[in-house]
Design an enzyme around this catalytic site. Structure first.
Site, short mmCIF file in Angstrom:
data_model
loop_
_atom_site.label_atom_id
_atom_site.label_comp_id
_atom_site.label_asym_id
_atom_site.label_seq_id
_atom_site.Cartn_x
_atom_site.Cartn_y
_atom_site.Cartn_z
N LYS A 263 33.23 43.30 10.35
CA LYS A 263 33.11 44.36 9.36
C LYS A 263 34.49 44.84 8.93
O LYS A 263 35.50 44.58 9.60
CB LYS A 263 32.33 45.55 9.94
CG LYS A 263 30.86 45.28 10.23
CD LYS A 263 30.06 45.15 8.96
CE LYS A 263 28.57 44.98 9.25
NZ LYS A 263 28.27 43.70 9.91
N SER B 93 26.04 40.30 5.48
CA SER B 93 26.56 41.67 5.41
C SER B 93 27.96 41.76 4.81
O SER B 93 28.42 42.85 4.49
CB SER B 93 26.56 42.31 6.81
OG SER B 93 27.44 41.63 7.67
#
Length: 228
Positions: free
Chosen positions: A186, A148
């Site tokens: 993230k 990701s």
């Protein structure tokens, strides 16, 4: 590792597809896990998808496909006629001691969307980190699992060096605890009273939360890549 709820949902989806040929509805999943709303199911599915356990299929109703099972579950289900292929774990790093220009930091587990909280609370091993990557404060290391953050140069199997702390600026890459249930790596964006957790891979959607739903655990300060 998966959280208990993630494991329950994955196995429920797997068993339902095996029995009926289609994945269960969100209402059925909500009832099976005894959750109050479908928003919890959405979060669990997103976490399972980012960790590579399920895949959403476009243009199909109830479009979920189980890609792999947890290693323990796959081992139990393996038969001589249909052997399951399970992902092997990487060999442990050898013991290291800090040299004059390095510091031995604890490796506290793996990090990805859906990684259980326990994975960043217990020391697994130690790794020697160059002193130039570190500044003042407490640091720890996590092994990255998943893709990701590949467009930020963070690959599956990399080791990220994290400075522990709760403060972060918009645009920082952080370890964030989401809804007290999962830890994820993230990019953090602050937008008009909300917090967005942004992946660095276009196949993953940005997730937006209220400020009380996110706890920053630390900020990325370095990256270590091992070549075999």
């Amino acid at each position: 590792m998966l959280t208990r709820k993630q494991h329950e949902l994955l196995m429920f989806i797997h068993e339902r597809i095996k029995e009926t040929g289609v994945s269960p509805s969100f209402d059925e999943m909500k009832d099976a896990l005894d959750l109050a709303s479908k928003s919890g199911i959405h979060r669990l599915i997103t976490a399972l998808e980012e960790r590579g356990f399920i895949r959403r299929l476009a243009h199909r109703a109830r479009a979920l496909e189980v890609v792999k099972l947890p290693e323990t579950a796959a081992a139990r289900m393996r038969t001589p006629f249909k052997p399951q292929v399970v992902q092997g774990s990487k060999p442990s790093l050898p013991p290291v001691t800090a040299s004059n220009d390095a510091q031995a930091l604890p490796v506290l587990g793996r990090i990805a969307a859906g990684t259980p909280i326990e994975a960043i609370q217990q020391e697994r091993e130690r790794i020697s980190v160059p002193a130039e990557l570190l500044g003042p404060g407490e640091h720890f290391v996590l092994e990255v699992q998943g893709d990701s953050m590949i467009e930020a140069g963070i690959l599956d199997g990399d080791y990220v060096v994290i400075k522990r702390g709760e403060a972060a600026n918009s645009g920082d890459i952080v370890v964030a605890l989401v809804m007290g249930e999962e830890a994820t790596l993230k990019r953090l964006r602050k937008k008009a009273g909300s917090i967005a957790l942004e992946a660095a891979n276009p196949k993953y959607q940005t997730r937006v939360f209220g400020p009380d739903q996110i706890e920053v655990q630390g900020k990325l300060v370095g990256l270590i890549r091992r070549y075999h």
